[in-house]
Design a protein around this motif. Structure first.
Motif, short mmCIF file in Angstrom:
data_model
loop_
_atom_site.label_atom_id
_atom_site.label_comp_id
_atom_site.label_asym_id
_atom_site.label_seq_id
_atom_site.Cartn_x
_atom_site.Cartn_y
_atom_site.Cartn_z
N ASP A 27 2.44 14.02 -9.05
CA ASP A 27 3.00 15.15 -8.26
C ASP A 27 1.92 15.72 -7.25
O ASP A 27 1.84 16.80 -7.23
CB ASP A 27 3.27 16.37 -9.46
N LEU A 28 1.44 14.78 -6.37
CA LEU A 28 0.39 15.33 -5.31
C LEU A 28 1.35 16.36 -4.23
O LEU A 28 0.65 16.75 -3.51
CB LEU A 28 -0.19 14.01 -4.72
N GLY A 29 2.48 16.05 -4.15
CA GLY A 29 3.18 16.68 -3.10
C GLY A 29 2.73 16.16 -1.48
O GLY A 29 3.03 16.85 -0.81
N LEU A 30 2.56 14.92 -1.56
CA LEU A 30 2.30 14.37 -0.34
C LEU A 30 3.52 14.10 0.68
O LEU A 30 4.41 13.82 0.20
CB LEU A 30 1.65 13.06 -0.27
N SER A 31 3.64 14.39 1.88
CA SER A 31 4.85 14.12 2.51
C SER A 31 4.82 12.81 3.25
O SER A 31 4.09 11.98 2.85
CB SER A 31 4.61 15.04 3.97
N ASP A 32 5.92 12.53 3.63
CA ASP A 32 6.10 10.80 4.01
C ASP A 32 5.35 10.88 4.94
O ASP A 32 4.67 9.50 5.36
CB ASP A 32 7.68 10.74 4.37
N ALA A 33 4.90 11.61 5.86
CA ALA A 33 3.92 11.69 7.17
C ALA A 33 2.64 11.24 6.61
O ALA A 33 1.96 10.42 7.13
CB ALA A 33 4.14 12.56 8.13
N ALA A 34 2.24 12.09 5.70
CA ALA A 34 0.84 11.89 5.08
C ALA A 34 0.80 10.61 4.40
O ALA A 34 -0.01 9.94 4.36
CB ALA A 34 0.65 12.90 4.25
N ILE A 35 1.92 9.99 3.70
CA ILE A 35 1.63 8.80 2.97
C ILE A 35 1.64 7.65 3.91
O ILE A 35 0.65 6.69 3.91
CB ILE A 35 2.94 8.54 2.09
N GLU A 36 2.42 7.92 4.96
CA GLU A 36 2.30 6.54 6.17
C GLU A 36 0.84 6.94 6.76
O GLU A 36 0.48 5.75 7.20
CB GLU A 36 3.47 7.18 7.29
N ARG A 37 0.20 7.89 7.08
CA ARG A 37 -0.99 7.82 7.67
C ARG A 37 -2.21 7.38 6.67
O ARG A 37 -2.93 6.65 7.22
CB ARG A 37 -1.56 9.39 8.08
N LEU A 38 -1.92 7.62 5.35
CA LEU A 38 -2.82 7.11 4.53
C LEU A 38 -2.58 5.51 4.50
O LEU A 38 -3.69 4.80 4.36
CB LEU A 38 -2.56 7.57 3.07
N MET A 39 -1.45 5.09 4.17
CA MET A 39 -1.02 3.54 4.35
C MET A 39 -1.73 2.97 5.45
O MET A 39 -2.53 1.98 5.65
CB MET A 39 0.27 3.55 4.51
N GLU A 40 -1.69 3.70 6.80
CA GLU A 40 -2.12 3.09 8.04
C GLU A 40 -3.81 3.01 7.99
O GLU A 40 -4.35 1.98 8.28
CB GLU A 40 -1.77 3.73 9.11
N VAL B 167 0.90 -1.10 0.12
CA VAL B 167 -0.10 -0.01 -0.11
C VAL B 167 0.89 1.20 0.19
O VAL B 167 0.59 2.08 -0.64
CB VAL B 167 -1.06 -0.05 1.21
N ARG B 168 1.95 1.27 0.90
CA ARG B 168 2.89 2.33 0.92
C ARG B 168 3.57 2.64 -0.60
O ARG B 168 3.29 3.79 -0.90
CB ARG B 168 3.95 2.27 1.84
N THR B 169 4.05 1.60 -1.18
CA THR B 169 4.70 1.54 -2.35
C THR B 169 3.61 2.27 -3.36
O THR B 169 4.23 3.11 -4.34
CB THR B 169 5.20 0.29 -2.97
N GLU B 170 2.37 1.84 -3.56
CA GLU B 170 1.40 2.37 -4.55
C GLU B 170 1.19 3.63 -4.08
O GLU B 170 1.16 4.61 -5.36
CB GLU B 170 0.00 1.49 -4.32
N LEU B 171 1.18 4.34 -2.92
CA LEU B 171 1.05 5.42 -2.61
C LEU B 171 2.04 6.32 -2.92
O LEU B 171 1.93 7.45 -3.80
CB LEU B 171 0.97 5.81 -1.05
N GLU B 172 3.22 5.90 -2.70
CA GLU B 172 4.43 6.86 -3.31
C GLU B 172 4.29 6.81 -4.76
O GLU B 172 4.93 7.89 -5.25
CB GLU B 172 5.83 5.92 -2.74
N VAL B 173 4.06 5.80 -5.53
CA VAL B 173 4.11 5.82 -6.98
C VAL B 173 3.00 6.97 -7.18
O VAL B 173 3.47 7.63 -8.30
CB VAL B 173 3.88 4.42 -7.57
N VAL B 174 1.99 6.81 -6.98
CA VAL B 174 0.82 7.75 -7.32
C VAL B 174 1.09 9.20 -7.00
O VAL B 174 1.29 9.87 -7.67
CB VAL B 174 -0.44 7.20 -6.81
N ASN B 175 1.71 9.25 -5.86
CA ASN B 175 2.25 10.55 -5.28
C ASN B 175 3.32 11.33 -6.46
O ASN B 175 3.16 12.39 -6.68
CB ASN B 175 2.91 10.55 -3.99
#
Length: 185
Positions: free
Chosen positions: A108-121, A96-104
């Motif tokens: 070019d969504l500009g999501l921070s690592d913390a935002a990606i982590e919260r979305l993944m959780e 899930v984290r990898t997919e969010l990072e790829v889409v980000n």
């Protein structure tokens, strides 16, 4: 039906319910009251390689939403029952984290690592709460081993315990490690 009649209907409904408690909200609160968010750490009996990080770990933090009294619901909802299930959860989180990072990156969504982590959780917690999941790579033929390459080398994954091989110099070496490891089960 005209807009006037809809408006009249809404006014009549609001007069009937004025001053009365909203029973639907009470019912929702009653159902959600025993739910609580908690973080627990699942300790594995062996070190596990964490893909894409170059690290190994023997403890995985798992954040779940569940009932305070788990005896009221199925024990496996959002909870790791075994080392293998803990590994499945870690793999799900990583995917899930990898997919969010790829889409980000792609959009070019500009999501921070913390935002990606919260979305993944949030996504992982929702999936674990609602579904029974297992790691089952349908792209791997039954007589083959799941292998992949990263910057540090080739890796293979045991289909039984989901333990990853140490970095290898070739796909064949990673596959051989998995087959040797698999015979120990």
């Amino acid at each position: 039906m005209t807009a006037d009649s809809e408006e009249s209907k809404d006014r009549r409904r609001s007069r009937r319910t004025a001053g009365k408690p909203d029973r639907r909200q009470d019912k929702i609160a009653q159902i959600d009251a025993p739910l609580q968010r908690r973080t627990s750490e699942v300790t594995l009996g062996m070190p596990v390689f964490v893909p894409f990080t170059g690290r190994t770990t023997s403890a995985i933090p798992v954040e779940v939403t569940g009932y305070a009294d788990d005896s009221a619901v199925r024990q496996d909802v959002g909870m790791a029952e075994s080392e293998r299930q803990a590994r499945v959860i870690a793999l799900l989180e990583d995917n899930v984290r990898t997919e969010l990072e790829v889409v980000n990156g792609m959009l070019d969504l500009g999501l921070s690592d913390a935002a990606i982590e919260r979305l993944m959780e949030g996504v992982t917690s929702g999936v674990l709460y609602a579904f029974d999941i297992d790691w089952a790579p349908n792209w791997v033929k039954s007589d083959q081993v799941h292998t992949w390459q990263e910057a540090v080398g080739w890796f293979g994954r045991c289909p039984q315990c989901l333990m990853d091989s140490p970095p290898s110099t070739s796909r064949e070496e990673a596959s051989a490690w998995v087959r040797d490891h698999e015979s120990s089960h």
